[in-house]
Design a protein around this motif. Structure first.
Motif, short mmCIF file in Angstrom:
data_model
loop_
_atom_site.label_atom_id
_atom_site.label_comp_id
_atom_site.label_asym_id
_atom_site.label_seq_id
_atom_site.Cartn_x
_atom_site.Cartn_y
_atom_site.Cartn_z
N GLY A 1 0.50 -1.04 -0.18
CA GLY A 1 -0.44 0.28 -0.41
C GLY A 1 0.77 1.26 0.08
O GLY A 1 0.07 2.29 -0.06
N GLN A 2 2.23 1.38 0.35
CA GLN A 2 3.19 1.99 -0.09
C GLN A 2 3.59 2.67 -1.53
O GLN A 2 3.38 2.04 -2.41
CB GLN A 2 3.93 2.33 0.37
N PHE A 3 3.33 4.17 -2.09
CA PHE A 3 3.86 4.97 -2.88
C PHE A 3 4.95 5.36 -3.07
O PHE A 3 5.48 6.29 -2.13
CB PHE A 3 3.16 6.06 -3.16
N LEU A 4 6.43 4.49 -3.59
CA LEU A 4 7.65 4.85 -3.30
C LEU A 4 7.15 5.56 -4.58
O LEU A 4 7.16 5.44 -5.87
CB LEU A 4 7.90 3.88 -3.51
N ALA A 5 8.46 6.93 -4.66
CA ALA A 5 8.44 7.66 -6.13
C ALA A 5 10.43 7.44 -6.31
O ALA A 5 10.92 8.05 -5.28
CB ALA A 5 8.68 9.42 -5.68
N LEU A 6 10.60 7.21 -7.38
CA LEU A 6 12.60 7.26 -7.69
C LEU A 6 12.86 8.34 -8.24
O LEU A 6 12.03 8.54 -9.16
CB LEU A 6 11.93 5.96 -8.70
N LEU A 7 13.53 9.61 -7.87
CA LEU A 7 13.17 10.06 -8.05
C LEU A 7 15.15 10.43 -8.08
O LEU A 7 16.76 10.27 -8.04
CB LEU A 7 13.39 11.41 -6.61
N GLY A 8 15.35 11.23 -9.41
CA GLY A 8 17.06 11.65 -9.82
C GLY A 8 17.08 12.24 -11.28
O GLY A 8 15.79 12.47 -12.05
N GLU B 1 6.68 16.32 -7.64
CA GLU B 1 6.07 15.78 -7.53
C GLU B 1 6.46 14.37 -7.03
O GLU B 1 5.41 14.28 -5.67
CB GLU B 1 6.67 16.18 -9.40
N ALA B 2 7.18 14.51 -6.63
CA ALA B 2 7.72 12.90 -6.18
C ALA B 2 7.30 13.17 -4.49
O ALA B 2 6.83 12.48 -3.72
CB ALA B 2 9.27 13.50 -5.92
N LEU B 3 7.50 14.65 -4.26
CA LEU B 3 7.09 15.15 -2.56
C LEU B 3 5.56 14.89 -2.83
O LEU B 3 5.59 14.70 -1.08
CB LEU B 3 7.82 16.46 -1.96
N THR B 4 5.00 15.74 -3.53
CA THR B 4 3.16 15.55 -3.32
C THR B 4 2.69 14.63 -3.39
O THR B 4 1.98 14.16 -2.31
CB THR B 4 3.11 15.86 -4.74
N MET B 5 3.64 13.26 -3.86
CA MET B 5 2.49 11.93 -4.55
C MET B 5 3.45 10.45 -3.20
O MET B 5 2.17 10.26 -2.91
CB MET B 5 2.52 12.18 -5.93
#
Length: 351
Positions: free
Chosen positions: A30-37, A197-201
């Motif tokens: 149930g977690q939402f992980l963002a891959l950012l870079g 986007e990453a920090l928001t979602m």
């Protein structure tokens, strides 16, 4: 359905490039992980390893503890939203959403019900019979999302899902996508180069660089307490101010004996005139205003400390009241709260 997905010591070499270098991460149910870079950091390769499009040269991929490293994509039961949405132009909205159900030989009656439910979930039930070519960018993105979740996949993978949208629509869709993921309760992993986007979602953000994970943590942790100078600089705007044995250059003592670089966010620096009363815990420094930029909801100010020489800070004044008479060349007082300061320890020099 939601799963726990894990990559352990995953390495991928693409030609002469080490795309992933011993990457390990876990995504909880149930977690939402963002891959950012930045480009070339390895985030898309990481997503492709989870999807099964790329098999790691070493390391393992597990879903709920079961090894799926060698399992092909079509047997991993994943919903995927590509950057360009990959919708079928010759099909209607309903036919696009129903396509994965048809491929899984779901009976027609059940298929119709689930398509209606999927379209209702993304607010497009009245557009079922329209051709996708007649839809706006935001509507196409919703169709792609509905298609990706209609068959109740084990996990949702998103590759730059909002990149094709204009800024205003992208900002709105960030919140919509997050609400949808929470409503469905599905484990999700998204690739993005957009920090906001990453920090928001996301519940968790993995910041990547050169095929490795620099830091993984909650949005607040990676922003407020970056582990490295790269993370501090990549996530938002960061003033890096030297700290020597607990002394913050120009401002004074922080209450510890660490040495390194202090991360001072622009929104944590305030500008004051002489004689303004100071609050408990505030550190103060004298500076000269060098540049003022009006940016609508805020004013961005660049100032240089009078001592030590060479230290510049950017601050964002919100609200804008109290800036009358402040101009380039004017001496002012800068203040910040020591509790907002995070110090990245100096790395020992190689001997």
């Amino acid at each position: 359905m939601s799963i726990r997905a894990r990559i352990t010591d995953g390495s991928v070499r693409l030609g002469s490039v080490q795309a992933l270098d011993r990457v390990s991460l876990a995504v909880e149910p149930g977690q939402f992980l963002a891959l950012l870079g930045p480009s070339g950091s390895g985030k898309t390769t990481t997503l492709n390893v989870l999807a099964g499009f790329v098999t790691p040269d070493s390391g393992t991929v597990t879903f709920d503890g079961s090894d799926v490293t060698a399992l092909p994509p079509h047997r991993r039961d994943l919903g995927i939203v590509f950057q360009g949405y990959a919708l079928f132009p010759h099909m209607t909205v309903a036919e696009n959403v129903g396509f994965p159900l048809r491929m899984r030989k779901v009976p027609r009656s059940d298929r119709s019900t689930r398509v209606r439910e999927g379209l209702a979930l993304v607010g497009l039930e009245e557009h079922a019979d329209r051709a996708v070519a007649t839809l706006s960018g935001g509507q196409r993105q919703r169709v792609a999302l509905a298609r990706a979740i209609v068959f109740e996949p084990r996990m949702l993978l998103l590759d730059e899902p909002l990149a094709a949208l204009d800024k205003q629509l992208r900002d709105a869709m960030q919140l919509e996508l997050r609400r949808l993921q929470q409503r469905v309760g599905i484990t999700a992993v998204a690739v993005t180069h957009d920090q906001v986007e990453a920090l928001t979602m996301a519940d968790m953000v993995a910041v990547m660089r050169d095929g490795r994970i620099e830091q993984i943590g909650s949005p607040r942790d990676v922003y407020m307490r970056p582990a490295t100078l790269f993370v501090a600089d990549f996530l938002g705007e960061a003033n890096l101010v030297p700290v020597e044995r607990g002394q913050l250059a120009g401002f004074g003592r922080l209450g510890h004996d660490r040495t390194g670089q202090a991360v001072v966010r622009p929104e944590h620096v305030t500008l004051h005139r002489d004689g303004d009363a100071a609050e408990d815990g505030e550190l103060r420094a004298r500076a000269a205003v060098e540049e003022i930029s009006f940016q609508g909801s805020r004013t961005r100010i660049r100032a240089r400390l009078l001592a030590p020489a060479g230290v510049e800070l950017t601050l964002a004044e919100v609200p804008l009241a109290g800036l009358e008479g402040v101009a380039p060349g004017r001496e002012v007082e800068l203040r910040l709260d020591a509790r907002d300061i995070h110090v990245i320890a100096a790395q020992p020099s190689a001997s």
